[in-house]
Design an enzyme around this catalytic site. Structure first.
Site, PDB file in Angstrom:
ATOM      1  N   ASN A  23     -16.688   1.954  14.387  1.00  0.00           N
ATOM      2  CA  ASN A  23     -15.873   1.235  15.158  1.00  0.00           C
ATOM      3  C   ASN A  23     -15.409   2.226  16.462  1.00  0.00           C
ATOM      4  O   ASN A  23     -15.811   3.256  16.574  1.00  0.00           O
ATOM      5  CB  ASN A  23     -14.676   0.746  14.480  1.00  0.00           C
ATOM      6  CG  ASN A  23     -13.869   1.853  13.693  1.00  0.00           C
ATOM      7  OD1 ASN A  23     -13.464   2.821  14.099  1.00  0.00           O
ATOM      8  ND2 ASN A  23     -13.764   1.754  12.613  1.00  0.00           N
ATOM      9  N   ASP A  76     -14.310  -1.496   6.906  1.00  0.00           N
ATOM     10  CA  ASP A  76     -14.005  -2.258   5.888  1.00  0.00           C
ATOM     11  C   ASP A  76     -15.345  -2.867   5.211  1.00  0.00           C
ATOM     12  O   ASP A  76     -15.273  -3.585   4.148  1.00  0.00           O
ATOM     13  CB  ASP A  76     -13.173  -3.548   6.282  1.00  0.00           C
ATOM     14  CG  ASP A  76     -11.933  -2.992   6.694  1.00  0.00           C
ATOM     15  OD1 ASP A  76     -11.337  -2.362   6.070  1.00  0.00           O
ATOM     16  OD2 ASP A  76     -11.322  -3.468   7.594  1.00  0.00           O
ATOM     17  N   PHE A  79      -1.604   4.048   8.468  1.00  0.00           N
ATOM     18  CA  PHE A  79      -1.209   3.272   9.604  1.00  0.00           C
ATOM     19  C   PHE A  79      -1.643   2.155   9.375  1.00  0.00           C
ATOM     20  O   PHE A  79      -2.601   1.552   8.563  1.00  0.00           O
ATOM     21  CB  PHE A  79      -2.419   4.162  10.634  1.00  0.00           C
ATOM     22  CG  PHE A  79      -1.595   5.438  11.203  1.00  0.00           C
ATOM     23  CD1 PHE A  79      -1.358   5.244  12.638  1.00  0.00           C
ATOM     24  CD2 PHE A  79      -1.497   6.579  10.604  1.00  0.00           C
ATOM     25  CE1 PHE A  79      -0.762   6.403  13.107  1.00  0.00           C
ATOM     26  CE2 PHE A  79      -1.110   7.475  11.104  1.00  0.00           C
ATOM     27  CZ  PHE A  79      -0.759   7.645  12.486  1.00  0.00           C
TER      28      PHE A  79
HETATM   29  O1  C5P Z   1      -5.929  -2.497   5.308  1.00  0.00           O
HETATM   30  P1  C5P Z   1      -6.009  -1.609   6.653  1.00  0.00           P
HETATM   31  O2  C5P Z   1      -7.353  -1.405   7.073  1.00  0.00           O
HETATM   32  O3  C5P Z   1      -5.301  -2.499   7.825  1.00  0.00           O
HETATM   33  O4  C5P Z   1      -5.024  -0.478   6.419  1.00  0.00           O
HETATM   34  C1  C5P Z   1      -5.128   0.541   7.276  1.00  0.00           C
HETATM   35  C2  C5P Z   1      -4.611   1.809   6.752  1.00  0.00           C
HETATM   36  O5  C5P Z   1      -5.689   2.006   5.377  1.00  0.00           O
HETATM   37  C3  C5P Z   1      -4.980   3.198   7.142  1.00  0.00           C
HETATM   38  O6  C5P Z   1      -4.316   4.159   7.070  1.00  0.00           O
HETATM   39  C4  C5P Z   1      -6.491   3.439   6.978  1.00  0.00           C
HETATM   40  O7  C5P Z   1      -6.456   4.680   7.189  1.00  0.00           O
HETATM   41  C5  C5P Z   1      -6.421   2.909   5.449  1.00  0.00           C
HETATM   42  N1  C5P Z   1      -7.561   2.447   5.196  1.00  0.00           N
HETATM   43  C6  C5P Z   1      -8.287   3.221   4.087  1.00  0.00           C
HETATM   44  N2  C5P Z   1      -9.481   2.425   3.587  1.00  0.00           N
HETATM   45  C7  C5P Z   1     -10.157   1.358   3.954  1.00  0.00           C
HETATM   46  C8  C5P Z   1      -9.327   0.666   4.925  1.00  0.00           C
HETATM   47  C9  C5P Z   1      -8.248   1.302   5.539  1.00  0.00           C
HETATM   48  O8  C5P Z   1      -7.948   4.244   3.495  1.00  0.00           O
HETATM   49  N3  C5P Z   1     -11.187   1.088   3.426  1.00  0.00           N
END
Ligand code: C5P
Length: 400
Positions: free
Chosen positions: A207, A276, A324
């Site tokens: 990304n 994701d 974040f």
């Molecule tokens: O759920 P979302 O992606 O919006 O959450 C963002 C936060 O979760 C950020 O701090 C990101 O670093 C963390 N994150 C994570 N592992 C993932 C997705 C997001 O640690 N697979």
């Protein structure tokens, strides 16, 4: 105790802005020694700085000084910090190669105090590989750099090359002169950048995250005395000096690295843009082109580990975990849900659709939401300042 700062001015039109900086430092009670290159004196008169500092402005390696026996050594020994602002491409190159052919470059080599370099130049000069290599080399040696800002440049073009705002330079110098060591003895781990998921041996999905936010947090935490582990996904930024640097390619890899270090950490910050989705069954060989443009290539995805959620499940008592949340709607509500789900102490939410927020910008506009429902909206600020505000919050929590 009063502090002494050396302000080295080199030959850029932005030199005139340094008069304001010097005036602000004098108002703080800082003793300012101005050293100008010959080129700098063509842009602004040494008399301006002599009047502002009440000191002789130094321009000549061969000038005899009643105050310092061997001038460049004597000056260097007095300094609590040395600032090169504006720093031209030429002067940065001289510093990167240890060239000492005038008073300022000689002082740089003799100096042992922290150095802050504030480049200002044409945007193409700034982007030039040679200049970037020189900057990276100096960062590796522990020199601190401020990024130039973007906008209209004196040469008529537009791009990244402007001297940052004087107030921002002033704030950085204040930090160097009066360092807060409120994270001394704490181990902090932060992740940054984008994770990458392979499609085949040559292709991957990632990304737009550059890693800037997380790298700035790491840098700020080091300057406050923390023992810092920076776990970086794909990023081209030079790691700040003083961090333990770990790289991770995929979300799985990043998760493994972070779980390994988690038990030893007091503070964990998730600033990485973790992907994701990951592809099921990565192709062993490079995928062939489709025969016709209308033919479909179908890839199948499954989820990745939610790293913060995994860390949140294993959160030790007194361990602080911060996340974040990049949102495009219902920012506060969505961020609160994530805070709960991931077992975080607070979350830094931003609306990535706003100008000056989110990926690949130098600024961010964030709202800090804590576990007990406190909501603090911050104005648009540099990522350095966001890092400082976030760590202030961490320090507040450590006191509880
Ligand atoms: O759920 P979302 O992606 O919006 O959450 C963002 C936060 O979760 C950020 O701090 C990101 O670093 C963390 N994150 C994570 N592992 C993932 C997705 C997001 O640690 N697979």
């Amino acid at each position: 105790m009063s502090k002494t700062v050396g302000i080295g001015i080199t030959g850029s039109i932005a030199a005139y802005k340094i008069a304001d900086l010097v005036s602000k430092l004098k108002k703080d009670g800082v003793d300012v020694i101005v050293i100008m290159t010959e080129a700098a004196t063509r842009f602004i008169s040494p008399l301006t700085f002599k009047t502002l500092t009440g000191r002789e402005v130094l321009t000549d390696l061969w000038q005899e000084s009643p105050e310092w026996k061997v001038q460049h050594i004597g000056i260097a020994e007095q300094l609590d910090a040395l600032v090169i602002a504006p720093a031209t491409a030429n002067f940065i190159a001289k510093m990167a190669h240890g060239i000492a052919d005038d008073l300022l470059s000689t002082i740089v080599l003799a100096n042992t105090s922290p150095i802050l370099v504030v480049p200002a130049m044409n945007n193409n000069m700034y982007k030039n590989f040679i200049v970037q290599d020189n900057i990276k080399k100096l960062i590796r040696y522990g020199y601190k750099f401020m990024d130039p800002t973007s906008g209209l440049l004196a040469c008529g073009t537009s791009g990244q090359g402007r001297l940052p705002e004087v107030d921002d330079i002033h704030a950085q110098i204040t930090k160097l002169l009066f360092p807060q060591k409120d994270l001394l003895g704490k181990r902090l781990m932060v992740n940054a950048g984008t994770t990458c998921e392979d499609i085949d041996p040559v292709r991957f999905i990632a990304n737009r995250a550059t890693g800037k936010m997380g790298y700035r947090i790491a840098e700020e935490a080091v300057s406050r005395g923390a023992d810092v582990i920076l776990v970086s996904g794909n990023s081209t930024i030079e790691p700040p000096s003083g961090v333990k640097f770990e790289t991770a390619w995929s979300a799985d890899e990043m998760c493994q690295v972070m779980l390994k270090y988690q038990p030893a950490c007091d503070i964990i910050i998730g600033a990485a843009a973790v992907g994701d989705f990951q592809i099921t069954g990565v192709a062993g060989q490079k995928l062939k082109k489709v025969a016709n443009r209308s033919d479909k290539l179908v890839l199948e995805f499954v989820g990745t580990p939610d790293i913060l959620q995994e860390l949140g499940k294993r959160k030790a008592k007194n361990q602080i975990i911060v996340g974040f949340a990049a949102e495009t709607e219902n920012i506060i509500e969505n961020a609160k849900l994530k805070l709960e789900k991931k077992n975080l102490d607070f979350i830094v939410a931003n609306d990535v659709t706003m100008e000056g927020a989110g990926f690949a910008t130098d600024t961010n506009i964030v709202t800090i939401i804590t576990r007990n429902g406190e909501v603090q909206s911050l104005p648009k600020m540099s990522k350095e300042d966001v890092a400082a505000a976030l760590l202030d919050k961490v320090v507040d929590l450590l006191k509880i």
